[in-house]
Write a protein that holds these residues in place. Structure first.
Motif, PDB file in Angstrom:
ATOM      1  N   PRO A  74       0.524  -1.511   0.195  1.00  0.00           N
ATOM      2  CA  PRO A  74       0.210   0.132   0.249  1.00  0.00           C
ATOM      3  C   PRO A  74       0.855   1.580  -0.360  1.00  0.00           C
ATOM      4  CG  PRO A  74       0.340  -1.150   2.350  1.00  0.00           C
ATOM      5  CD  PRO A  74       0.570  -1.726   1.364  1.00  0.00           C
ATOM      6  N   PHE A  75       1.842   0.950   0.802  1.00  0.00           N
ATOM      7  CA  PHE A  75       2.759   2.752   0.587  1.00  0.00           C
ATOM      8  C   PHE A  75       4.399   2.131   0.802  1.00  0.00           C
ATOM      9  CE2 PHE A  75       1.943   1.510   4.983  1.00  0.00           C
ATOM     10  CZ  PHE A  75       3.207   1.475   5.695  1.00  0.00           C
ATOM     11  N   ASN A  76       5.004   3.208   0.417  1.00  0.00           N
ATOM     12  CA  ASN A  76       6.955   2.994   0.774  1.00  0.00           C
ATOM     13  C   ASN A  76       7.194   3.711   1.833  1.00  0.00           C
ATOM     14  OD1 ASN A  76       6.673   2.867  -2.744  1.00  0.00           O
ATOM     15  ND2 ASN A  76       7.771   1.202  -1.671  1.00  0.00           N
ATOM     16  N   TRP A  79       3.845   8.742   6.921  1.00  0.00           N
ATOM     17  CA  TRP A  79       3.677   9.636   7.886  1.00  0.00           C
ATOM     18  C   TRP A  79       2.748  10.140   8.181  1.00  0.00           C
ATOM     19  CZ3 TRP A  79       3.541  15.377   7.732  1.00  0.00           C
ATOM     20  CH2 TRP A  79       3.541  15.613   9.299  1.00  0.00           C
ATOM     21  N   ARG A  80       1.452  10.080   9.363  1.00  0.00           N
ATOM     22  CA  ARG A  80       0.570  10.153  10.135  1.00  0.00           C
ATOM     23  C   ARG A  80      -0.292   9.994   8.789  1.00  0.00           C
ATOM     24  NH1 ARG A  80       1.139  16.492  12.280  1.00  0.00           N
ATOM     25  NH2 ARG A  80       2.845  15.829  13.464  1.00  0.00           N
ATOM     26  N   ASP A  81      -0.745  10.038   7.809  1.00  0.00           N
ATOM     27  CA  ASP A  81      -2.105   9.927   7.194  1.00  0.00           C
ATOM     28  C   ASP A  81      -1.223  10.262   5.504  1.00  0.00           C
ATOM     29  OD1 ASP A  81      -2.679  12.924   6.528  1.00  0.00           O
ATOM     30  OD2 ASP A  81      -4.420  12.472   6.269  1.00  0.00           O
ATOM     31  N   PHE A  82      -0.637  10.883   4.836  1.00  0.00           N
ATOM     32  CA  PHE A  82       0.259  11.003   4.049  1.00  0.00           C
ATOM     33  C   PHE A  82       0.953  10.292   3.860  1.00  0.00           C
ATOM     34  CE2 PHE A  82       3.785  12.789   1.664  1.00  0.00           C
ATOM     35  CZ  PHE A  82       2.965  13.654   0.613  1.00  0.00           C
ATOM     36  N   ILE A  83       1.088   9.476   2.574  1.00  0.00           N
ATOM     37  CA  ILE A  83       2.011   8.395   1.376  1.00  0.00           C
ATOM     38  C   ILE A  83       2.272   8.371   0.571  1.00  0.00           C
ATOM     39  CG2 ILE A  83       0.811   6.234   0.762  1.00  0.00           C
ATOM     40  CD1 ILE A  83      -1.314   6.088   2.368  1.00  0.00           C
ATOM     41  N   VAL A  84       3.539   8.675   0.309  1.00  0.00           N
ATOM     42  CA  VAL A  84       3.908   8.034  -0.560  1.00  0.00           C
ATOM     43  C   VAL A  84       4.895   6.927  -1.463  1.00  0.00           C
ATOM     44  CG1 VAL A  84       6.455   9.010  -1.955  1.00  0.00           C
ATOM     45  CG2 VAL A  84       4.967  10.069   0.031  1.00  0.00           C
ATOM     46  N   SER A  85       4.622   6.279  -2.738  1.00  0.00           N
ATOM     47  CA  SER A  85       4.293   4.939  -3.431  1.00  0.00           C
ATOM     48  C   SER A  85       5.898   5.580  -4.153  1.00  0.00           C
ATOM     49  CB  SER A  85       3.592   4.513  -3.710  1.00  0.00           C
ATOM     50  OG  SER A  85       2.467   4.424  -3.053  1.00  0.00           O
TER      51      SER A  85
END
Length: 127
Positions: A74-76, A79-85
Motif C-alpha cells: 500500500p505504500f513505501n 507519515w500520519r495519513d500521508f503516503i508516498v509510493s
C-alpha cells in the motif's frame, strides 16, 4: 500541468499500485534527505528508500523498500495519513496520496529526522 499521477509503462504492467497525485520537486528532495540521513546513521543496514527489501518503522513514520513479491504494497513511506509510493527505488515513479503544504512538509521532515536521530529503526520483518 496536472497533479494527477501517470505511471510509466513498466510500473503499470508489473509494479505495485501507486497513489493518485504526482510528487513535486520539494517532496522528492525531502525523501532524498531522509534516505541520505538513514544511510549516514545506519551504513550497515539495507536502506528502505532503495531497492533493498528493507522495511523499518519509527514512532512517527515507516519506510518500506519496493516489494518484489506478489502481495500488494500500500505504500513505501507513511507519515500520519500521508503516503508516498515509488517504483523499485526512491525517485522513480513517485506518487502521493494528497497534497501537503510547505509548513506541513517542514513538520514532517523535523519529526522524521528527530525520530531517526533519537530512535533505533524497528525491522518490520522481525515483528
Amino acid at each position: 500541468m496536472s497533479d494527477n499521477y501517470e505511471p510509466e509503462l513498466g510500473q503499470m504492467l508489473f509494479g505495485q499500485p501507486g497513489q493518485s497525485l504526482s510528487v513535486p520537486t520539494e517532496l522528492e528532495a525531502a525523501m532524498d534527505a531522509l534516505q541520505n540521513v538513514f544511510g549516514a546513521l545506519h551504513p550497515k543496514l539495507y536502506n528502505p528508500w532503495g531497492n533493498s527489501g528493507a522495511r523499518y518503522r519509527w514512532s512517527c513514520f515507516e519506510a518500506h523498500a519496493y516489494d518484489w513479491g506478489d502481495d500488494e504494497q500500500p505504500f513505501n513511506f507513511k507519515w500520519r495519513d500521508f503516503i508516498v509510493s515509488w517504483y523499485k527505488y526512491n525517485g522513480r515513479g513517485m506518487s502521493r496520496n494528497r497534497k501537503m503544504s510547505a509548513a506541513e512538509l517542514a513538520e514532517m521532515l523535523r519529526e522524521c529526522m528527530t525520530a531517526m536521530l533519537t530512535e533505533q529503526p524497528v525491522d518490520c520483518h522481525a515483528s
